[in-house]
Design a protein around this motif. Structure first.
Motif: not given
Length: 416
Positions: A309-321, A389-398
């Protein structure tokens, strides 16, 4: 003969005249029976027959999108995390069978505490068996008889229980109200011990606290500050350290409480601190001293997850989206939401009442979507909520699928 119904003050009796200690729960029992009698499924008894991924499971024999798991960063199926747990299970067995101060400290427990220190850039970390125990233990130990705790009225149950166990004077204030908090602090006797307790993200509505302003007020009045970042750790802030980091006031927080059961993806709780005397907590904190430590496989998965999680910037950005997209989609569809804009990975959908909330919950489940049905007294202002509660692994399609499911279920249940 007097009718028993006319004597409400007499306790109900059973089995040879014993008073029934369960009678206090009768209103809740009746509410549940009425709900089930209406024909809806039990919203508090769902069984996941198989979990396929962080975002999908088999429920009632069908594949279901999960939107109520707090698995914010989707770490439960991360291959490195799973492998670490398997290896620890092989190397150290299934459990410690002891307290941390006896035989319950393994190499993994020290490793996960070091990972937390590195994650937060703090000097001390202490791991508990659950997040609930972390609040219970830390609060009840540092604030006792003669001390004062000033806390937000919407604080989590574990915070309230920690206050009660510690026997400090509890002074609540209106939710997120800085002025009300300061008024309470001004009334505390000079020289008394003071602890202000806040949360980064409040779990029911998904709203955040104005921590920077509140912490400044607390420090002005000589109070120590504890912030529960359970629902923001891993996701909010440039490094995922939570709302305090995001608002640039983490250095002013005395204690950060968190949990492994949200973004970290396993189970356990923790406290991190820079206080120079913090290590004495290991000998005086009863919920730490008098309970078995976490199994080696659990601390291994937590340690691996935290370091990733210390290097999960991309996942954080996707979760915000994902959060922005879902919030906008539900708002445009006509649902009443708990916040005007997305503030976290939690989006609360306000229902008219429990009965229609349960009907909406069931309609969503039939669509293939699981959310949390939250009801009084756990909710603010006695509201009924569908908590997403959303997840960083939810795709845009989901996320688009989820919006469509809400629209159809809302029309069927008469909500929109």
């Amino acid at each position: 003969m007097t009718d028993a119904v006319s004597q409400p003050d007499q306790p109900e009796t059973f089995q040879g005249g014993q008073s029934d200690l369960f009678s206090k729960f009768d209103p809740l029992i009746q509410m549940r029976e009425n709900l089930l009698a209406s024909g809806v499924e039990d919203p508090f008894g769902l069984v996941m027959e198989r979990v396929l991924s962080p975002t999908t499971a088999i429920c009632n024999g069908r594949e279901t999108i999960l939107l109520g798991t707090y698995n914010y960063m989707g770490m439960t199926f991360d291959p490195d995390v799973i492998e670490a747990g398997k290896q620890a299970l092989t190397d150290f067995g299934s459990g410690t069978t002891g307290s941390r101060v006896l035989n319950g400290t393994y190499a993994g427990h020290r490793a996960v505490e070091q990972a937390l220190c590195d994650f937060y850039a703090m000097d001390h970390a202490m791991v508990f068996s659950t997040g609930y125990q972390a609040n219970l233990g830390i609060i009840s130990t540092i604030a006792g008889k003669g001390d004062y705790i000033v806390l937000d009225i919407d604080s989590h149950a574990s915070i309230w229980d920690g206050c009660k166990m510690g026997d400090a004077e509890v002074v609540p204030f209106k939710h997120n109200d800085i002025e009300a908090m300061e008024k309470r602090l001004k009334r505390i006797p000079e020289g008394a011990g003071k602890l202000v307790i806040l949360e980064g993200v409040y779990s029911m509505m998904g709203d955040i606290a104005p921590l920077k302003e509140m912490i400044a007020v607390a420090k002005k009045h000589g109070a120590m500050v504890l912030v529960d970042e359970a629902h923001s750790m891993g996701f909010i802030g440039p490094n995922g350290r939570g709302v305090a980091e995001d608002q640039d006031c983490l250095d002013d927080v005395d204690f950060v409480i968190g949990t492994f059961s949200k973004s970290v993806g396993t189970v356990g709780g923790f406290c991190v601190s820079n206080h120079p005397k913090f290590e004495i907590m290991r000998l005086v904190c009863r919920p730490y001293v008098f309970t078995a430590s976490l199994p080696p496989s659990v601390v291994a998965t937590a340690c691996t997850s935290i370091r990733k999680l210390m290097h999960a910037g991309d996942k954080r950005a996707h979760l915000w989206e994902n959060s922005r997209t879902l919030h906008a989609g539900l708002k445009d569809a006509g649902f009443q939401l708990g916040t005007d804009s997305p503030q976290s990975a939690i989006i609360a959908v306000i229902m008219p009442d429990l009965e229609r909330g349960a009907a909406m919950w069931e309609a969503l489940l039939h669509e293939g979507l699981y959310v949390n049905l939250a009801r009084p007294p756990a909710t603010p202002a006695n509201m009924t909520l569908l908590r997403c509660s959303l997840c960083a692994e939810h795709s845009a399609e989901q996320v688009q699928q989820i919006i469509g499911m809400f629209k159809r279920a809302g029309a069927k249940a008469g909500i929109v």
